[in-house]
Scaffold this motif. Structure first.
Motif, short mmCIF file in Angstrom:
data_model
loop_
_atom_site.label_atom_id
_atom_site.label_comp_id
_atom_site.label_asym_id
_atom_site.label_seq_id
_atom_site.Cartn_x
_atom_site.Cartn_y
_atom_site.Cartn_z
N GLY A 132 38.46 45.09 33.42
CA GLY A 132 38.75 45.90 34.87
C GLY A 132 39.02 45.18 36.19
N ARG A 140 48.09 48.30 42.36
CA ARG A 140 47.65 49.38 40.98
C ARG A 140 47.75 49.99 40.59
NH1 ARG A 140 41.32 52.23 42.34
NH2 ARG A 140 41.35 53.77 40.00
N VAL A 155 40.64 49.75 33.68
CA VAL A 155 39.97 50.49 33.73
C VAL A 155 39.59 49.80 35.73
CG1 VAL A 155 38.16 51.16 31.63
CG2 VAL A 155 37.84 49.34 33.64
N TYR A 156 39.54 50.63 36.19
CA TYR A 156 39.68 50.51 37.79
C TYR A 156 38.11 51.09 38.25
CZ TYR A 156 44.88 49.75 36.92
OH TYR A 156 46.17 48.31 37.09
N PRO A 157 38.30 50.91 39.68
CA PRO A 157 37.43 51.33 40.28
C PRO A 157 37.83 52.87 40.89
CG PRO A 157 37.58 49.39 41.23
CD PRO A 157 39.47 49.23 40.55
N CYS A 192 32.97 45.43 41.25
CA CYS A 192 32.72 44.77 40.15
C CYS A 192 31.83 45.51 39.51
CB CYS A 192 32.97 43.68 40.06
SG CYS A 192 34.15 42.23 40.89
N SER A 194 31.27 48.75 38.82
CA SER A 194 30.97 50.06 38.32
C SER A 194 32.29 49.81 37.33
CB SER A 194 32.23 50.73 39.48
OG SER A 194 33.14 49.88 39.81
N LEU A 195 32.93 48.48 37.48
CA LEU A 195 34.00 48.23 36.28
C LEU A 195 33.16 47.88 34.76
CD1 LEU A 195 36.38 46.48 38.05
CD2 LEU A 195 36.97 48.41 37.79
N GLN A 196 31.71 47.48 35.62
CA GLN A 196 30.84 47.08 33.90
C GLN A 196 30.47 48.13 33.51
OE1 GLN A 196 28.26 43.85 35.53
NE2 GLN A 196 29.81 42.23 34.85
N GLN A 198 31.70 51.41 33.35
CA GLN A 198 33.11 51.48 32.52
C GLN A 198 33.43 51.48 31.30
OE1 GLN A 198 36.60 53.43 35.02
NE2 GLN A 198 35.59 52.20 36.35
N ALA A 200 33.91 47.20 30.87
CA ALA A 200 34.48 46.12 31.41
C ALA A 200 33.52 44.81 30.78
CB ALA A 200 34.82 46.22 32.28
N VAL A 203 36.70 40.78 34.12
CA VAL A 203 36.83 41.19 35.93
C VAL A 203 38.25 40.67 36.24
CG1 VAL A 203 36.48 42.10 38.30
CG2 VAL A 203 34.95 42.64 37.07
#
Length: 484
Positions: A132, A140, A155-157, A192, A194-196, A198, A200, A203
């Motif tokens: 992430g 970005r 992956v990004y927010p 963070c 939201s990345l998990q 997905q 991730a 991070v």
């Protein structure tokens, strides 16, 4: 922090401040308390330099203009270079999008923060893991992380989380202003999460300000890396400063002016390049005011040594890795200058003699067309003697023709390359052939402006090779650049 003693070589690191004051200060703190520094405090010398940067408050949105930032970073890095710093630390992800551009203009390494991060991740994550990224809009969309972590899934927010993240970091009362709790911290935490969500497993920071809240995020269960700790560890390792700056050739010009331009053209012609950017960097000081070398050797007029040395030192200060002097007679003064320089002067005379031996064999009789000063100095004679070559020079009357062809009213230094100056040289060259010369050295850098290098040159029934030391010097400088 100033070192007072050191058991080994002192490592001097410069830190570019001002691009994020709190994050830069945090990096300095983590450097000072890093294990390597605490174990050997006398070895490390840190310079932290921060100046007003007018665009520091501009948001790093997708279309942010980097021009002012680039100039600021370059000016601070150049100041560090002039201060004798070994390497520069640049704690700013946005600035790492143009780090290569800055590096091309410096002779000290700008330590790559993304390389530091990549090496750290390789110890933590399996290939193909999901990473992430918490970064500004600019970073970005720059593709910076894709360049370094393209073999991982990144992956990004989402767009809403990203907008909230930008405000939490850079907005009024954000993390960059020192507000490390409350809403800003909660917003970063949600990004963070939201990345998990997905997938991730780690991070990665794309904002140096993330280090300011990294501890709080880790305590909440986020596996986020502290870029300032990672970068500090990287900088205190020997391999952290291994970047080699691009080769730069220094040229003592003006001795004479036209010969300098001719030499530069030969460097370009002998460089195997397909585009502009593959040619050598050259820094030239065109200094026609260097006193005449021949006049000093023959008549004890003004000594050129000081002027030549000062020119070489300026080239050295400009970052030259080697120095070329496209003047044969000037080489009579090289030995006394070289010992006071940190960079080598490529010796045109010895390189020319070695090239003759390699191409035509030892034991040859070599004719020397040169100024009377060069002949009197015996610099070619000594180089030839060591290589097993026999040098012959023109008789008195013929040498007078050579000198007139160079210095005369219609000579080469006066801008002539045809007419009487060429006729005079041909007469002297024929005379050397009659003395048994198989090869002729065009031993004054003005002479190749009239007679070109040739492996088989016809002079009234004599076939002789003409060797141009300027061309040989150019070839050696190019080879040196590619080896370096």
């Amino acid at each position: 922090m100033q070192s007072t003693s050191a058991p080994g070589r002192v490592r001097k690191l410069g830190i570019v401040g001002g691009l994020g004051s709190l994050a830069g200060g945090d990096l300095f703190y983590k450097l000072v308390k890093s294990r390597a520094v605490l174990e050997d405090q006398g070895r490390y010398h840190f310079l932290f330099e921060q100046h007003p940067f007018k665009d520091v408050l501009l948001p790093l949105d997708r279309k942010a203009n980097m021009t002012s930032r680039k100039f600021y970073v370059f000016q601070v890095c150049k100041s560090f270079e002039d201060s004798g710093v070994d390497a520069v630390m640049l704690p700013c992800f946005a600035s790492h999008t143009f780090r290569d551009e800055i590096q091309q203009e410096l002779n000290i390494p700008v330590l790559d923060m993304l390389t530091a991060l990549r090496r750290h991740v390789e110890h933590l994550a399996d290939p193909g893991a999901v990473l992430g990224i918490v970064a500004s809009d600019y970073v970005r969309h720059s593709g910076l992380f894709e360049r370094y972590f393209g073999d991982f899934k990144l992956v990004y927010p989402g767009s809403d989380e990203q907008a909230a993240l930008m405000h939490a970091m850079y907005g009024l009362n954000g993390v960059k202003d020192g507000n490390l709790q409350g809403v800003p911290l909660e917003t970063v935490y949600q990004a963070c999460l939201s990345l998990q969500d997905q997938g991730a497993s780690i991070v990665l920071p794309g904002m140096t300000e993330l280090s300011l809240v990294c501890g709080d995020l880790q305590r909440r269960g986020i596996r986020v890396l502290d870029i300032n700790e990672v970068y500090a560890g990287f900088a205190t390792q020997e391999e952290g400063g291994s970047t080699r700056p691009p080769f730069k050739l220094g040229i003592v010009g003006g001795v004479g002016p036209a010969a300098t331009v001719d030499f530069m053209g030969k460097v370009v012609a002998n460089t195997p390049a397909d585009r502009d950017q593959e040619h050598l960097k050259m820094v030239v000081e065109q200094n026609p005011q260097i006193p005449d070398r021949t006049a000093n050797l023959l008549y004890e007029e003004t000594d050129p040594t000081m002027a030549m040395y000062a020119t070489c030192k300026r080239l050295e200060s400009a970052g030259a890795h080697a120095i070329a002097i496209p003047c044969n007679t000037a080489h009579a003064f090289v030995e006394r200058i070289q010992t006071h320089l940190r960079v080598p002067i490529v010796n045109m005379l010895t390189e020319t003699v070695e090239a003759i031996v390699q191409q035509y064999g030892a034991g040859k009789t070599v004719g020397l067309l040169a100024t009377s000063g060069t002949i009197k100095s015996q610099v070619y004679h000594e180089a030839a003697r060591r290589a097993g070559l026999h040098i012959v020079t023109p008789g008195v009357d013929y040498q007078a023709l050579v000198m007139d062809s160079i210095y005369g009213e219609r000579g080469i230094k006066a801008g002539f390359t045809e007419g009487i100056c060429k006729d005079q040289l041909l007469i002297a060259a024929e005379h050397l052939c009659e003395l048994g010369a198989d090869v002729l050295i065009l031993g004054c850098t003005e002479l190749p402006l009239v007679l070109r290098h040739s492996e088989a040159f016809e002079i009234n029934g004599h076939c002789v090779a003409l060797v141009d030391p300027t061309t040989q010097l150019a070839k050696v400088c190019v080879q040196l650049a590619y080896r370096t």
